[in-house]
Design a protein around this motif. Structure first.
Motif, PDB file in Angstrom:
ATOM      1  N   PHE A 159      -7.410   0.815  -2.229  1.00 26.92           N
ATOM      2  CA  PHE A 159      -6.558  -0.361  -2.042  1.00 26.92           C
ATOM      3  C   PHE A 159      -7.199  -1.328  -1.047  1.00 26.92           C
ATOM      4  N   VAL A 160      -7.657  -0.803   0.088  1.00 21.09           N
ATOM      5  CA  VAL A 160      -8.263  -1.645   1.120  1.00 21.09           C
ATOM      6  C   VAL A 160      -9.560  -2.273   0.605  1.00 21.09           C
ATOM      7  N   GLU A 161     -10.406  -1.469  -0.041  1.00 25.81           N
ATOM      8  CA  GLU A 161     -11.662  -1.995  -0.582  1.00 25.81           C
ATOM      9  C   GLU A 161     -11.410  -3.078  -1.631  1.00 25.81           C
ATOM     10  N   THR A 162     -10.442  -2.855  -2.484  1.00 20.16           N
ATOM     11  CA  THR A 162     -10.113  -3.838  -3.517  1.00 20.16           C
ATOM     12  C   THR A 162      -9.585  -5.122  -2.894  1.00 20.16           C
ATOM     13  N   THR A 163      -8.721  -4.994  -1.906  1.00 23.90           N
ATOM     14  CA  THR A 163      -8.176  -6.163  -1.221  1.00 23.90           C
ATOM     15  C   THR A 163      -9.289  -6.957  -0.548  1.00 23.90           C
ATOM     16  N   GLN A 164     -10.211  -6.259   0.128  1.00 21.83           N
ATOM     17  CA  GLN A 164     -11.332  -6.938   0.774  1.00 21.83           C
ATOM     18  C   GLN A 164     -12.199  -7.656  -0.258  1.00 21.83           C
ATOM     19  N   LEU A 168       0.827  -1.206   0.000  1.00 21.45           N
ATOM     20  CA  LEU A 168       0.000   0.000   0.000  1.00 21.45           C
ATOM     21  C   LEU A 168       0.863   1.257   0.000  1.00 21.45           C
ATOM     22  N   THR A 169       1.871   1.254   0.823  1.00 24.34           N
ATOM     23  CA  THR A 169       2.778   2.402   0.894  1.00 24.34           C
ATOM     24  C   THR A 169       3.475   2.630  -0.435  1.00 24.34           C
ATOM     25  N   ASP A 170       4.003   1.575  -1.021  1.00 25.90           N
ATOM     26  CA  ASP A 170       4.691   1.700  -2.306  1.00 25.90           C
ATOM     27  C   ASP A 170       3.763   2.220  -3.401  1.00 25.90           C
ATOM     28  N   VAL A 171       2.609   1.599  -3.518  1.00 26.14           N
ATOM     29  CA  VAL A 171       1.673   1.961  -4.591  1.00 26.14           C
ATOM     30  C   VAL A 171       1.188   3.393  -4.430  1.00 26.14           C
ATOM     31  N   CYS A 172       0.692   3.721  -3.258  1.00 27.97           N
ATOM     32  CA  CYS A 172       0.101   5.047  -3.053  1.00 27.97           C
ATOM     33  C   CYS A 172       1.168   6.145  -3.024  1.00 27.97           C
ATOM     34  N   TRP A 173       2.325   5.857  -2.490  1.00 31.24           N
ATOM     35  CA  TRP A 173       3.400   6.859  -2.479  1.00 31.24           C
ATOM     36  C   TRP A 173       3.796   7.204  -3.910  1.00 31.24           C
ATOM     37  N   ASP A 174       4.033   6.182  -4.712  1.00 32.21           N
ATOM     38  CA  ASP A 174       4.436   6.416  -6.102  1.00 32.21           C
ATOM     39  C   ASP A 174       3.353   7.156  -6.884  1.00 32.21           C
ATOM     40  N   LYS A 175       2.106   6.859  -6.594  1.00 30.14           N
ATOM     41  CA  LYS A 175       0.991   7.472  -7.315  1.00 30.14           C
ATOM     42  C   LYS A 175       0.764   8.921  -6.888  1.00 30.14           C
ATOM     43  N   CYS A 176       0.931   9.218  -5.604  1.00 28.57           N
ATOM     44  CA  CYS A 176       0.455  10.491  -5.059  1.00 28.57           C
ATOM     45  C   CYS A 176       1.532  11.531  -4.735  1.00 28.57           C
ATOM     46  N   ILE A 177       2.740  11.104  -4.475  1.00 28.23           N
ATOM     47  CA  ILE A 177       3.773  12.038  -4.030  1.00 28.23           C
ATOM     48  C   ILE A 177       4.703  12.345  -5.192  1.00 28.23           C
ATOM     49  N   SER A 178       4.649  13.611  -5.628  1.00 19.46           N
ATOM     50  CA  SER A 178       5.487  13.996  -6.766  1.00 19.46           C
ATOM     51  C   SER A 178       6.913  14.312  -6.333  1.00 19.46           C
ATOM     52  N   ALA A 179       7.059  15.027  -5.242  1.00 14.01           N
ATOM     53  CA  ALA A 179       8.387  15.361  -4.721  1.00 14.01           C
ATOM     54  C   ALA A 179       8.282  15.459  -3.195  1.00 14.01           C
ATOM     55  N   PRO A 180       8.979  14.580  -2.481  1.00 12.51           N
ATOM     56  CA  PRO A 180       8.906  14.615  -1.017  1.00 12.51           C
ATOM     57  C   PRO A 180       9.332  15.977  -0.475  1.00 12.51           C
ATOM     58  N   GLY A 181       8.596  16.433   0.499  1.00 15.83           N
ATOM     59  CA  GLY A 181       8.907  17.711   1.121  1.00 15.83           C
ATOM     60  C   GLY A 181       8.678  17.617   2.618  1.00 15.83           C
ATOM     61  N   SER A 182       8.642  18.760   3.267  1.00 15.61           N
ATOM     62  CA  SER A 182       8.467  18.779   4.719  1.00 15.61           C
ATOM     63  C   SER A 182       7.005  18.618   5.126  1.00 15.61           C
ATOM     64  N   TYR A 183       6.090  18.732   4.173  1.00 15.27           N
ATOM     65  CA  TYR A 183       4.673  18.535   4.458  1.00 15.27           C
ATOM     66  C   TYR A 183       3.972  18.026   3.199  1.00 15.27           C
TER      67      TYR A 183
END
Length: 86
Positions: A61-66, A30-45
């Motif tokens: 992700f959770v709904e699909t897994t269920q 979940l972390t890998d998928v959503c991080w890659d999809k949503c975070i363009s450039a890591p920052g302080s916030y």
């Protein structure tokens, strides 16, 4: 020799540990998928867009897994029932 109670306790322990490992694997994926999809450039916030994207991605992700797990259980039940009637 191990008593049946110890054996049952050990099996229960193994099942719990497997469940913990599955949850940890799901969180890592979940972390890998959503991080890659949503975070363009890591920052302080997180921007509001990134925060919203992470929230939506996590829910999907959770709904699909269920859904997949329920579908697999349903299929396994169908297979068991079909085997009983043969």
């Amino acid at each position: 020799m191990a008593t049946p109670q110890v054996s049952e306790q050990f099996q229960s322990f193994i099942q719990r540990e497997q469940q913990v490992a599955q949850v940890q694997q799901m969180i890592a994926t979940l972390t890998d998928v959503c991080w890659d999809k949503c975070i363009s450039a890591p920052g302080s916030y997180l921007s509001s867009r990134e925060s919203s994207c992470l929230e939506n991605c996590t829910k999907r992700f959770v709904e699909t897994t269920q859904y997949i797990l329920q579908r697999a259980q349903h299929k396994a039940g169908d297979t068991s029932n079909a085997a009983m009637f043969q």
